[in-house]
Write a protein that holds these residues in place. Sequence first.
Motif, PDB file in Angstrom:
ATOM      1  N   ILE A 149       0.856  -1.189   0.000  1.00 37.77           N
ATOM      2  CA  ILE A 149       0.000   0.000   0.000  1.00 37.77           C
ATOM      3  C   ILE A 149       0.892   1.238   0.000  1.00 37.77           C
ATOM      4  CG2 ILE A 149      -1.835   1.223   1.213  1.00 37.77           C
ATOM      5  CD1 ILE A 149      -2.550  -1.431   2.564  1.00 37.77           C
ATOM      6  N   ASP A 150       0.726   2.058  -1.013  1.00 34.99           N
ATOM      7  CA  ASP A 150       1.472   3.317  -1.124  1.00 34.99           C
ATOM      8  C   ASP A 150       0.657   4.402  -0.413  1.00 34.99           C
ATOM      9  OD1 ASP A 150       2.796   5.626  -1.818  1.00 34.99           O
ATOM     10  OD2 ASP A 150       3.209   4.993  -3.866  1.00 34.99           O
ATOM     11  N   LEU A 151       0.967   4.652   0.842  1.00 33.71           N
ATOM     12  CA  LEU A 151       0.198   5.603   1.641  1.00 33.71           C
ATOM     13  C   LEU A 151       0.362   7.025   1.133  1.00 33.71           C
ATOM     14  CD1 LEU A 151       1.108   4.118   5.132  1.00 33.71           C
ATOM     15  CD2 LEU A 151      -0.992   3.740   3.836  1.00 33.71           C
ATOM     16  N   HIS A 152       1.536   7.331   0.632  1.00 36.06           N
ATOM     17  CA  HIS A 152       1.798   8.680   0.110  1.00 36.06           C
ATOM     18  C   HIS A 152       0.866   9.004  -1.060  1.00 36.06           C
ATOM     19  CE1 HIS A 152       3.804  11.388  -2.760  1.00 36.06           C
ATOM     20  NE2 HIS A 152       4.222  12.040  -1.680  1.00 36.06           N
ATOM     21  N   ASP A 153       0.801   8.087  -2.045  1.00 36.41           N
ATOM     22  CA  ASP A 153       0.003   8.352  -3.236  1.00 36.41           C
ATOM     23  C   ASP A 153      -1.484   8.285  -2.955  1.00 36.41           C
ATOM     24  OD1 ASP A 153       2.153   8.855  -4.745  1.00 36.41           O
ATOM     25  OD2 ASP A 153       1.944   7.167  -6.126  1.00 36.41           O
ATOM     26  N   ILE A 154      -1.909   7.439  -2.034  1.00 32.85           N
ATOM     27  CA  ILE A 154      -3.336   7.353  -1.728  1.00 32.85           C
ATOM     28  C   ILE A 154      -3.849   8.699  -1.221  1.00 32.85           C
ATOM     29  CG2 ILE A 154      -4.977   6.370  -0.083  1.00 32.85           C
ATOM     30  CD1 ILE A 154      -3.665   3.701  -0.415  1.00 32.85           C
ATOM     31  N   LEU A 155      -3.131   9.301  -0.286  1.00 37.69           N
ATOM     32  CA  LEU A 155      -3.578  10.590   0.242  1.00 37.69           C
ATOM     33  C   LEU A 155      -3.471  11.688  -0.800  1.00 37.69           C
ATOM     34  CD1 LEU A 155      -2.175  10.658   3.889  1.00 37.69           C
ATOM     35  CD2 LEU A 155      -4.371   9.863   3.058  1.00 37.69           C
ATOM     36  N   LEU A 156      -2.411  11.653  -1.595  1.00 40.65           N
ATOM     37  CA  LEU A 156      -2.204  12.719  -2.574  1.00 40.65           C
ATOM     38  C   LEU A 156      -3.219  12.647  -3.701  1.00 40.65           C
ATOM     39  CD1 LEU A 156      -0.238  15.073  -2.929  1.00 40.65           C
ATOM     40  CD2 LEU A 156       1.111  13.636  -4.429  1.00 40.65           C
ATOM     41  N   VAL A 157      -3.524  11.447  -4.177  1.00 48.75           N
ATOM     42  CA  VAL A 157      -4.408  11.293  -5.325  1.00 48.75           C
ATOM     43  C   VAL A 157      -5.862  11.487  -4.932  1.00 48.75           C
ATOM     44  CG1 VAL A 157      -5.277   9.640  -7.025  1.00 48.75           C
ATOM     45  CG2 VAL A 157      -2.821   9.839  -6.613  1.00 48.75           C
ATOM     46  N   LEU A 159      -7.221  12.630  -1.842  1.00 51.95           N
ATOM     47  CA  LEU A 159      -7.621  13.721  -0.963  1.00 51.95           C
ATOM     48  C   LEU A 159      -6.755  14.954  -1.110  1.00 51.95           C
ATOM     49  CD1 LEU A 159      -8.381  11.786   2.358  1.00 51.95           C
ATOM     50  CD2 LEU A 159     -10.014  12.636   0.689  1.00 51.95           C
ATOM     51  N   ASN A 160      -5.733  14.900  -1.971  1.00 49.24           N
ATOM     52  CA  ASN A 160      -4.815  16.022  -2.160  1.00 49.24           C
ATOM     53  C   ASN A 160      -4.172  16.453  -0.842  1.00 49.24           C
ATOM     54  OD1 ASN A 160      -3.462  18.016  -3.621  1.00 49.24           O
ATOM     55  ND2 ASN A 160      -5.006  19.546  -3.117  1.00 49.24           N
ATOM     56  N   ARG A 161      -3.765  15.486  -0.050  1.00 55.65           N
ATOM     57  CA  ARG A 161      -3.086  15.760   1.208  1.00 55.65           C
ATOM     58  C   ARG A 161      -1.710  15.105   1.211  1.00 55.65           C
ATOM     59  NH1 ARG A 161      -6.099  17.907   5.350  1.00 55.65           N
ATOM     60  NH2 ARG A 161      -8.342  18.041   5.023  1.00 55.65           N
ATOM     61  N   CYS A 162      -0.847  15.611   2.054  1.00 54.50           N
ATOM     62  CA  CYS A 162       0.527  15.119   2.119  1.00 54.50           C
ATOM     63  C   CYS A 162       0.670  14.164   3.302  1.00 54.50           C
ATOM     64  CB  CYS A 162       1.512  16.275   2.252  1.00 54.50           C
ATOM     65  SG  CYS A 162       1.551  17.326   0.785  1.00 54.50           S
ATOM     66  N   TYR A 163       1.237  13.005   3.029  1.00 49.93           N
ATOM     67  CA  TYR A 163       1.376  11.949   4.025  1.00 49.93           C
ATOM     68  C   TYR A 163       2.455  12.304   5.049  1.00 49.93           C
ATOM     69  CZ  TYR A 163       3.002   7.417   5.862  1.00 49.93           C
ATOM     70  OH  TYR A 163       3.403   6.400   6.671  1.00 49.93           O
ATOM     71  N   SER A 164       2.142  12.063   6.331  1.00 51.56           N
ATOM     72  CA  SER A 164       3.112  12.291   7.397  1.00 51.56           C
ATOM     73  C   SER A 164       3.563  10.975   8.019  1.00 51.56           C
ATOM     74  CB  SER A 164       2.510  13.198   8.476  1.00 51.56           C
ATOM     75  OG  SER A 164       3.393  13.304   9.576  1.00 51.56           O
ATOM     76  N   HIS A 165       2.635  10.220   8.614  1.00 54.88           N
ATOM     77  CA  HIS A 165       3.020   8.967   9.241  1.00 54.88           C
ATOM     78  C   HIS A 165       1.794   8.089   9.439  1.00 54.88           C
ATOM     79  CE1 HIS A 165       1.953  11.597  12.669  1.00 54.88           C
ATOM     80  NE2 HIS A 165       1.464  10.500  13.208  1.00 54.88           N
ATOM     81  N   LEU A 166       2.047   6.832   9.706  1.00 49.15           N
ATOM     82  CA  LEU A 166       0.991   5.852   9.987  1.00 49.15           C
ATOM     83  C   LEU A 166       0.735   5.858  11.484  1.00 49.15           C
ATOM     84  CD1 LEU A 166      -0.870   3.592   8.929  1.00 49.15           C
ATOM     85  CD2 LEU A 166       1.043   2.012   9.201  1.00 49.15           C
ATOM     86  N   LYS A 167      -0.504   6.138  11.859  1.00 52.19           N
ATOM     87  CA  LYS A 167      -0.840   6.300  13.274  1.00 52.19           C
ATOM     88  C   LYS A 167      -1.239   4.982  13.920  1.00 52.19           C
ATOM     89  CE  LYS A 167      -3.658   9.206  16.351  1.00 52.19           C
ATOM     90  NZ  LYS A 167      -4.321   8.171  17.119  1.00 52.19           N
ATOM     91  N   GLY A 312       1.683  13.653 -16.886  1.00 52.23           N
ATOM     92  CA  GLY A 312       1.946  13.911 -15.479  1.00 52.23           C
ATOM     93  C   GLY A 312       0.793  13.478 -14.645  1.00 52.23           C
ATOM     94  N   GLY A 313       1.083  12.639 -13.687  1.00 50.21           N
ATOM     95  CA  GLY A 313       0.051  12.151 -12.800  1.00 50.21           C
ATOM     96  C   GLY A 313      -0.334  13.187 -11.791  1.00 50.21           C
ATOM     97  N   PRO A 314      -1.374  12.887 -11.052  1.00 45.85           N
ATOM     98  CA  PRO A 314      -1.851  13.857 -10.089  1.00 45.85           C
ATOM     99  C   PRO A 314      -0.893  14.137  -8.964  1.00 45.85           C
ATOM    100  CG  PRO A 314      -3.002  11.766  -9.851  1.00 45.85           C
ATOM    101  CD  PRO A 314      -2.174  11.662 -11.072  1.00 45.85           C
ATOM    102  N   SER A 315      -0.003  13.248  -8.719  1.00 44.91           N
ATOM    103  CA  SER A 315       0.977  13.505  -7.672  1.00 44.91           C
ATOM    104  C   SER A 315       2.240  14.139  -8.197  1.00 44.91           C
ATOM    105  CB  SER A 315       1.318  12.190  -6.960  1.00 44.91           C
ATOM    106  OG  SER A 315       1.885  11.281  -7.867  1.00 44.91           O
ATOM    107  N   GLY A 316       2.227  14.518  -9.438  1.00 46.35           N
ATOM    108  CA  GLY A 316       3.389  15.181  -9.986  1.00 46.35           C
ATOM    109  C   GLY A 316       4.450  14.239 -10.456  1.00 46.35           C
ATOM    110  N   HIS A 317       4.210  12.931 -10.533  1.00 50.11           N
ATOM    111  CA  HIS A 317       5.223  11.980 -10.981  1.00 50.11           C
ATOM    112  C   HIS A 317       5.230  11.915 -12.494  1.00 50.11           C
ATOM    113  CE1 HIS A 317       4.421   9.750  -6.944  1.00 50.11           C
ATOM    114  NE2 HIS A 317       4.866  10.994  -6.789  1.00 50.11           N
ATOM    115  N   CYS A 318       6.346  11.557 -13.029  1.00 46.93           N
ATOM    116  CA  CYS A 318       6.447  11.339 -14.468  1.00 46.93           C
ATOM    117  C   CYS A 318       6.246   9.861 -14.734  1.00 46.93           C
ATOM    118  CB  CYS A 318       7.808  11.810 -14.979  1.00 46.93           C
ATOM    119  SG  CYS A 318       8.008  11.653 -16.749  1.00 46.93           S
ATOM    120  N   GLN A 319       5.264   9.505 -15.537  1.00 39.59           N
ATOM    121  CA  GLN A 319       4.894   8.117 -15.732  1.00 39.59           C
ATOM    122  C   GLN A 319       4.958   7.741 -17.198  1.00 39.59           C
ATOM    123  OE1 GLN A 319       1.028   7.798 -14.117  1.00 39.59           O
ATOM    124  NE2 GLN A 319       1.664   8.143 -12.021  1.00 39.59           N
TER     125      GLN A 319
END
Length: 1719
Positions: A149-157, A159-167, A312-319
């Motif tokens: 599970i890519d937690l960074h991309d899930i939040l970014l794609v 909810l447009n939020r930046c991942y900090s940590h798994l609580k 360009g993907g929604p997270s700004g990655h080059c794909q």
Amino acid sequence: MPPCPPACQHPFLNVFRHFKVDEWKRSTKEGDVAPVTDKTLKCTVYRVRGSVSAGSYIQLPKTSTQSLGLTGRYLYVLFRPLPTKHFIIHLDVSTEDSQVIRVSFSNLFKEFKSTATWLQFPFIFEAGRSRKDLAGMIPAGTRWTCLQIDLHDILLVYLNRCYSHLKSIRLCANLLVRNLYTSDLCFDPAVTIAEARRAKLPVTPVPREMAFPVPKGERWHDHYIHIRFPSDSSETFSEPVQKSCSLPEAVLPGHVLQLLPHPVAFSKQVQDSVSLKVQKLGPTASRWAPSAPRPLPEVNLSCECSEVSSVGGPSGHCQEPFPWVDKRAAGDSIHISAQKPAVEPVAPEHTASQESFLPDPVLRLKGVIGFGGYSTKWALWTRDGAAVVYPCHAVIVILHVDTREQRLFLGHTDKVSALALDGSGSLLASAQARPPSMLRLWDFQTGECLSLFQSPVLTISSLSFSDSGALLCGIGKDRHGRTVLGPGQGGGAACSRMVVAWATDQVGRGGEAVILAKAHTDVDIQAFEVAFFDETRMASCGRGSVRLWRLRGGELRFCPVDLGEHHALEFTDLAFRQAQDGHTLYVCSRSGHILEIDHQHMAVRHARRLLPMQTPGGPLPQKQTFSSGPGIAISSLSVSQAMCAVGSEDGYLRLWPLDFSSVLLEAEHEGAISSVLISPNGLRVLSATSLGHLGFLDVPSQEYSVLVRSHAALVVALATDCSRGQLATVSQDHTVRIWDLATLQQLYDFMSREEAPCAIAFHPTQPTLFCGFSSGAVRSFSLEAAEVLVEHRCHQGAITGLVTSPDGSFLFSSCSQGTLAQYHIGGPWCRILRMAAANVVCLDSCPSPNALAVSGDSRLLAFVGPSKYMVTVMSTASLDELLKIDVSALDLAGSHLNSAMVVCFGPTPPGHLLVSTSSNMVAVLDASSGRVVRELCCVHPVACSSLALSGDGRFLLTAADRAIKVWDYLAQASPSCQVYIGHSEPVQAVAFTPDQQQLLSVGDAIFLWDILAPTERSPPGSVQGSPKAPPTCKASLGARQLEDVVSGASGLPRQQVPVPSWASPLQLGICARPSKGLDATCSTRRARVQPTTRPDSYKHFMARYKASPLAKDLSLSPAGDEQLHLKAVVGYNGNGRANVVWRPDTGFFAYTCGCLVVVEDLHSGAQQHWVGHPEEISTLALSHYAQILASASVQSSTALHCQIRLWDVQGGSCRQLISHHSTAVQDLAFSPDDGFLVTLGDYGDRTLALWSTATCELMTSVCLLEPVHGVAFDPWDGGVLACVGRGAVTLWLLLQLGADVSLQIHQEPIPEEVGACELTSLCFGPAPLLYCGSNAGQVCVWDTRAGRCFLVWEADDGEIGVLLCSGTRLVSGSNTRRLRLWAVGAVPELRRKGSGARSHSVFMEHELTLDGAVVSAVFHDSMDMGVVGTTAGTLWYVSWAEGTNTRLISGHRSQVNEVVFSPSESHCATCSDDGSVRVWSLASMELLIQFQVLSQSCLCLAWSPPSCRRPEQQQVVAGYSDGTLRVFSVSRMAMDLKMHPHQAALTTVAFSADGQTILSGDKDGLVAVSRPRTGMTFRVLSDHRGAGICTIQSTRKEYGDFRAEGMDLWLAASGDQRVSVWASDWLRNHCELVDWLSFPAPVVTEASGCLPPTLAAFCPWDGALLVCVGLGVHPEVVFYSLYQKQVVKKIPLPFFAMSMSLSPRACLVAVGFAGLCWP
């Protein structure tokens, strides 16, 4: 449970092992959870099963209040679902803004669901079943699965939020789980380390302990499943391929559409199958190289995939635009990918349902402009007096008076009619006006609505809390029209009212408000208040009555006060005051009476009356007295322990002493005052007016500040300025107002009493505003001159529309008579070009911002007309009719003809025209052909009154009634929308701000909304392959994305997938010790982005603005040959940070002043000046053995690095110069043994450097990602270094191996109880304690050995910038000007209690309030005495034992503008931009007198000559930036006179030779002549008009000299190289010109880009000579003879002079240049 340190989480973390799941101490289990042995994996796994999934689970951590703190980007779940069962996996993920999002995966979910805090992903299994049956029970034969599970991309794609940590993690039944892992690396579970090395594969193989066992000779994918979610591949849309397979395959359905390289059109069948899918891969496909494009199965597409195109993907990655497939030898396998949003929309001909990509919510209300609504009487102070609470129609606003930041309470649906705040400031009550009146109780600190309930009255007009907050009372009319005490409003005396009392003590504990009592009364009630001293007693007043109430036995009873002769008065307000002999009630009336009522005896004690007193010949009331006659209507009053504030309908706020003997202060307002309130500390008085203005009077400074200005009626139109960030609004109150969008403060206003403004528009490129009025006039306003430029009256009816073309060429206006006018605005003036024929525009149209619309390319003009059923499109240049569109046929099914309401153009391309119709529809038309592109039906329940489309075509705004809707305009069919309310009246207009990041809505007030969606998608019809700016990634970049950014990836498919590189948890770039022979500055590569703004912390140093740089070519006198020696420095640099040092045992005392280090003997006052720094010094540090002083200055314009100098304390010489930091040094610290020096760069540098004090070599350097506010060595362990900053405490361990030194990092996050704040200061206490101060005023105590924070207490109201600890005492200093001494002797004992420690044992011993924010402090080891520096430029000696603070050093806070000496040369006076005039003793250099004027700069100064008065009656005259002159008496230490002879800022002032006249010059070139005895200005000379006066000087002459009368000879020099010499006899009002000097302007200018000043003076040793500088084309000193009328001598200068002074005795001229002085 302390979170896992980031350094321990790399390269991966075994979650079960780290948290010791088998012991269940740091985790918990519920239900049927047991360890079992799995035959496939041949190891122990955990089985979680149960009939209800939520009833059996494994949870990490043990409680919800704890946090795992796992920062890895990927979570690997090794599990197997149990057959024929359901399972759920819950992940609580924290974002960078501390928002907790729950991410869930389950086969219970039928479809994807998303809210702002929860994402639900279905887990689907295929086993030859139909698509409809994919969700549900798990089939038999499921395999072990590695879910990545890519937690960074899930939040970014999603909810447009930046991942900090798994609580936290919760694994619910039914499943088998082997383990959980987190990592920043993307592992391939099918490849082992040996295989990767042998085949040299560019992938990251799975670690050995994460690997599943694979039988020899078999394939991993034959036994297991790997699911990566979301996938980073760019897979194509296709139905899941069904193959005959005995084993079922798992599928995760996705929500967002796939990115495609080209526009596609797909069938309905494909669109129904948009989800995450199983892709069956052929045996020859390669996973590590992009495969060739292949046709999409089962999809009818028409597109060609270019080999070089990328998206360009929604997270700004080059794909890559190709499927990423797995290489297999035989059989079928699975690859899971999350489909991502399509950038290219479906063509209109093939529209189909499409999911919205709008975040929820997409808007957030940022601020409002407005005050009142229902009434303007409710404005409250918070308990600390730092903020005010007031209603803005349906919104409650908390406004911080210093920062002007707003906090908004939203929830009411109608205007707020009453407010009340309890005594502790924790509970807020509000009522809304619309019957039946609803009440809300709010948690004031969090803004949470605790309770919502309906009152028994129709409309509440007044609320009052008891001091404890346990009782709430209100008044109003009951449901039968009678008045009720409780929520209610005032009415006539014949109305019956009710009083209601609620118990609110249980509201904060989950309970509800309960009615305790109700009472009916037939008297009028205008004000009601609960007594602060007894919550069972209240008072009310109204027409003819004052009543005292009591709550007893569940009943409300009252007793009227015997008013005697005052029984017929109309009372308007009341207030309680505590007196020595009891409690007094003050009541005011509309007739001007103020009654003092004895609350205990219920009798009138005193009665006074406020009356106007007319001075003879005076048009306005001047004073007040108490007698008979017509009084001034008092609307409100407020009482403190020392004064009474009275607000009246004549617009005056008056402050009286409690005996009402005389007026202390008064402030005039624009309208009648409706409310006054004294702040809790009694220093400020809040006032509100009926016109919607809110402000406060600061009593000590006697300054009035406006907090809020607002329209007094409905706002009907708005316009935004693209270049200046301004907003213009027009209102039914007949005003046009200009606002600053950044501060929401009013800049200008224009009023027209005879006609109402209707429409508004800004010029696109010029500072010009256009406004249309109800009379038909169109006026052009200059925003620079604040005046009307031109007026046109070509219309006969009210203006209904006004719009400018985006290119700034044309202005168009329409009126209610149907005429259309075109103006040319490309030049300096607005002129009319043509008038269209009558009845061109619809006659029935109302004024609207969307009545006229111009396309983005400025070619097309659209409007509704000639009838309401037609829309006309014209050419903007010629007004030729291009298109007419009949909108009546759009709704053929309707019973009425469809009519157009408003129009709006979309961006170009594609060139859409949007039309709102009466059938509640928005039609999207092709602007060139009129063809209907699509229709949005049922947009609002009523017709849409305003439209706006964002510049990128992503969002459509519609407004109708009181609601705003935001539509996903890119969604072609059935677009989703979000509804926003908040306005209490219909919305009149909506618009986007010029930067497209915010939007505005106006109606009852002005609302500013933030747009929370990222800018990723393209407007409909745009070309995908067209060039565009690269996407900006707001999240932190991983190693792979960083490589793409650095290398400038162009979108070409790579031949090889880069291997993710290892990075430390803080991404710190560490520089090793430099080798011999290299520069000690050490070139460190810093892969980080420099911040552009200073952190919101006063602790960070910021260099003063420097108008002139140092001269480049400079020659200094040889050492020992100088003609000038620096004798003394007056002042301390309050702009520095930690820039004072003191050793009580040796007496060494040093501080900084500019670029000097001043070493002063505190006994004798003798000074040493250590010179060497080229720029302002930011900070100092003294070694522990007091042998070395370190000083650091900011970077100069000619150097790459800022200087750090190491001084020998004994000899005062600079022993070493080192440099490393690029901008400024924030902090310095020596190690306990003085072996190391650590230097901390500021927010622009962000480096930490460690130096050896023995060799002065750089040992190591660390690059920091976040600004750090402070650094300190542990005095008990010299190998430990602590830093504080945003969100964490960082501990560095110094590891020394031979000559090499390295730093090992350990970081501890701020605990949750501290909140989202920054740590700004630190100091070590007794081992192992570390004290840290925060910008929220808290002090946290850390145990450095255990790595935890165990104690937090509120130490101040503002940011703590200084902390010092010694033994059992702690000193804190903050930006609130407070210095506090704390007893912390019990803290070591509290450390043993751990997290259960409480701060009750920590108490404050002493407190001092200084003159500025505390920036430096140093104390004796006993903490009894110390030296403290403030931003006011003052050094204080503080003695806690005596409780006193004594001023040691005092300097100006800002730039010093002039220095003048007394005739006896015993004193000097200085003036500064800080508004102060200071008089100093030249013998001791001590400050004797200070005269302070707030909010003004003192620019010039003059001392009275010896001939004017006796020495004991000397005067100083000062000129200020507002054009005023103030005359101060030095002997009496008071201001004698204030004059206002100028409208512009003064630049120079001088006394005449006899001292009886004052000559002053201003920046406009005017010279005023005034008499200080009378305060009259009797002459103004304008000969120098147009150029600022630089110098005025006066001297005596003999009568008849130079053939002129009079005894005074004076000169004036102006900035245009002109000098005039005059002779005057002011007693006879005679003045004549003696000579006029004019020289050509210099060819060169100074570095500042402006001409040098023109300076002139009479020569003291030859009265006929003028000495001038700044004249002519060359830098030189010019001597001019008044007798010979010519230049007699010139002395060349190296540079143009900025200042000059002549010695009165010796023949010496001192000339000052930009940055140096030249004698």
